[in-house]
Design a protein around this motif. Structure first.
Motif, mmCIF file in Angstrom:
data_model
loop_
_atom_site.group_PDB
_atom_site.id
_atom_site.type_symbol
_atom_site.label_atom_id
_atom_site.label_comp_id
_atom_site.label_asym_id
_atom_site.label_seq_id
_atom_site.Cartn_x
_atom_site.Cartn_y
_atom_site.Cartn_z
ATOM 1 N N ILE A 189 -21.240 34.373 54.342
ATOM 2 C CA ILE A 189 -20.157 35.040 55.223
ATOM 3 C C ILE A 189 -19.156 35.655 54.507
ATOM 4 O O ILE A 189 -18.277 36.803 55.177
ATOM 5 C CB ILE A 189 -19.541 33.904 56.224
ATOM 6 N N SER A 207 -8.329 24.886 45.768
ATOM 7 C CA SER A 207 -6.900 24.436 45.002
ATOM 8 C C SER A 207 -7.228 23.623 43.755
ATOM 9 O O SER A 207 -6.745 23.685 42.694
ATOM 10 C CB SER A 207 -6.003 23.947 45.934
ATOM 11 N N ILE A 230 -9.173 21.680 49.988
ATOM 12 C CA ILE A 230 -8.825 21.407 48.877
ATOM 13 C C ILE A 230 -9.609 21.629 47.579
ATOM 14 O O ILE A 230 -9.113 21.600 46.619
ATOM 15 C CB ILE A 230 -8.158 19.899 48.685
#
Ligand code: ADP
Length: 540
Positions: free
Chosen positions: A476, A509, A506
């Motif tokens: 996407i 990150s 998460i």
């Protein structure tokens, strides 16, 4: 989380309270200023009124004292008076008879401190003015003495009569000793003083009668008062005469003696002082507002900062709650699958050709579970600054292949193809667990956000003095606006295709943190024609 909320609410409540107090202080200050200026105005008006009333009283008093009614017996015999609304003057004092004060007398009186006009008219003026202006006993004493001096020189009984009136009317102003002193002096000069005094009462009564008559009648009229004729003209100038008295030629004297004395005594409104006072009050008000404002500004800033913090913490709170729910759910899915397939295997009723497939599913789900648990653990350590890595020389090519292998079944299950462009024999000093976690997270996302019969390409090569891992999908894609934030905690796209997929926000990150800890960089770019490409560069 609830204790966090209450600890936030307390300073926020305090800030609101401060703001309310400051607003209240503003209003009170404004009210105080208004009250003070109104009060100043009221006080000024009051003082103005007092001054006006005082002046009026003074004026009325002086009018009364300026009322010269008494004439000598001789003048009374002539029965001639000058009359107007306020005054009744014996005719000879009103200039109807000609009698100039000799120059010598006038100048002497002047030397003695008495202003004297050089004509007969000077006498009533002198008397009236003396009475009106003599506010002190000493002053009065001086003027009476001057009058006695005048009598000494003039030897005119009419003047004596004036002095007598002078003594009679304002007796309150003189001590008995003073009155007796003047009386004895007058008696020396005028043997007929007692007679004059007795006539004086008659004259007073007549004067009162005349005053009433004039006061109740407006305009020109002629009437009989006692056995005399009172004639008042339009201009309120009137004469009183015996019916047989020949008026002859008369001249009008100025009217309103004592009132004229006050013409210069204008009431001055203390407007300037009032304005000054109001200005001072307003300046104080402005100063107070300035101080208030200098308090209000930091308070408002504090308020905004607290509100912003509160907002941020609330959002974070919501994100964390969602995070826990998501992670719990995500963990439950592979666990259920593992348990289901393991139980089926345990019962031993499975056709032999399917057993390997079941084992594979259990393995795949276990790996997924491991990946997720690792992410959560790493993230939790990251937050506590306790995340550590243990770099060691690693066969990176092999490590990437192994992680990719673990995805093969899942990709096949999703109808997707995994293409590999992994150069052989690439070695690097990395933490193998951390590196495979990065690869896992990137491949996991590539599968999650692609779907359908798409291809995911994973590559590893050596370039620019380091090695580069790339994971490209045809999914996407990521909006340009979101790209700079995609590696931040809990950031997820609002795209319906993203929210439809479970995720905790998460994975990237953790991937960035682990990459940075290995002195590497991670980036995202658009893939051609669709999808995204994530690149991880680690220096050799
Ligand atoms: P999660 O996938 O659990 O939401 P991540 O930190 O791994 O969390 O990713 C954060 C967000 O980045 C995702 O929610 C998604 O919006 C976006 N994203 C990550 N990888 C891709 C990808 N390959 N294609 C499209 N969007 C992605």
């Amino acid at each position: 989380m609830s204790s966090g909320k209450s600890s936030i609410t307390i300073p926020f409540g305090l800030a609101v309270l401060i703001a309310l107090l400051i607003a209240a202080a503003f209003l009170l200050n404004l009210r105080h200023c208004r009250t003070a200026t109104d009060g100043a105005e009221l006080a000024a008006l009051k003082s103005l009124d007092q001054r006006r009333a005082h002046l009026l009283r003074k004026m009325e008093d002086k009018e009364e004292r300026g009322f010269a009614l008494i004439d000598t017996p001789k003048a009374f015999e002539a029965n001639l008076f000058k009359i107007d609304q306020q005054h009744f003057l014996p005719a000879h004092l009103a200039g109807i008879t000609n009698h100039d004060v000799p120059e010598e007398t006038a100048s002497l009186a002047f030397q003695k401190g008495v202003s004297l006009l050089p004509s007969t008219n000077a006498v009533p003026y002198f008397v009236t003015a003396s009475r009106a202006l003599a506010d002190e006993n000493a002053d009065m004493y001086q003027k009476i003495s001057a009058m006695l001096n005048l009598i000494e020189f003039e030897q005119d009984p009419r003047l004596a009569a004036q002095v007598l009136i002078f003594l009679e009317l304002p007796t309150a102003r003189l001590s008995e000793a003073q009155i007796n002193f003047f009386r004895s002096m007058l008696q020396d000069s005028f043997p007929n003083l007692n007679e004059i005094e007795s006539r004086q009462h008659e004259l007073l009564e007549l004067g009162e009668q005349l005053r009433k008559t004039v006061n109740i009648r407006k305009g020109a009229f002629r009437t009989r008062v006692d056995d005399l004729i009172l004639s008042v003209r339009d201009d309120e100038y009137g004469l009183l005469y015996a019916p047989d008295f020949d008026l002859g030629e008369t001249t009008a004297a100025p009217s309103g003696l004592s009132r004229e004395l006050f013409q210069g005594a204008h009431i001055t409104a203390p407007q300037e002082a009032l304005d000054q006072e109001k200005l001072q009050i307003t300046q104080q008000f402005h100063m107070a507002n300035l101080i208030l404002f200098s308090c209000a500004l930091p308070a408002a800033l504090l308020l905004c900062a607290l509100a912003a913090t509160l907002n941020r913490l609330r959002k974070l709170d919501a994100v964390r709650t969602e995070f826990i729910a998501t992670v719990s759910h995500e963990l439950r899915t592979p666990l259920s699958l593992i348990r289901l397939h393991a139980e089926t295997l345990k019962h031993g009723r499975l056709p032999k050709d399917k057993i390997a497939g079941y084992h594979q599913i259990i393995l795949t789900e276990a790996e997924r579970l491991t990946g997720m648990v690792n992410n959560v653990l790493d993230f939790s350590r990251m937050e506590r600054d306790q995340l550590q890595i243990h770099p060691e020389p690693t066969d990176l090519s092999n490590l990437v292949h192994q992680t990719a292998d673990s995805f093969e079944d899942r990709l096949a299950h999703e109808g997707m193809v995994l293409e590999r462009g992994i150069e052989d024999g690439i070695e690097a000093v990395v933490d193998p667990l951390a590196y495979s976690q990065i690869v896992f997270n990137l491949l996991d996302n590539a599968v999650k956000y692609s779907g359908g019969s798409k291809t995911v390409r994973i590559g590893l090569d050596v370039s620019d003095g380091g090695n580069t891992l790339s994971v490209a999908d045809q999914g996407i894609g990521i909006p340009d606006k979101l790209k700079p934030r995609i590696f931040d905690d809990f950031v997820r796209s609002n795209d319906r295709n993203v929210s439809a997929r479970r995720g905790s926000g998460i994975g990237l990150s953790v991937a960035r943190k682990l990459t940075q800890m290995m002195n590497g960089t991670i980036q995202v770019a658009d893939n051609e024609p669709d999808g995204s490409v994530f690149t991880v560069r680690i220096k050799s």
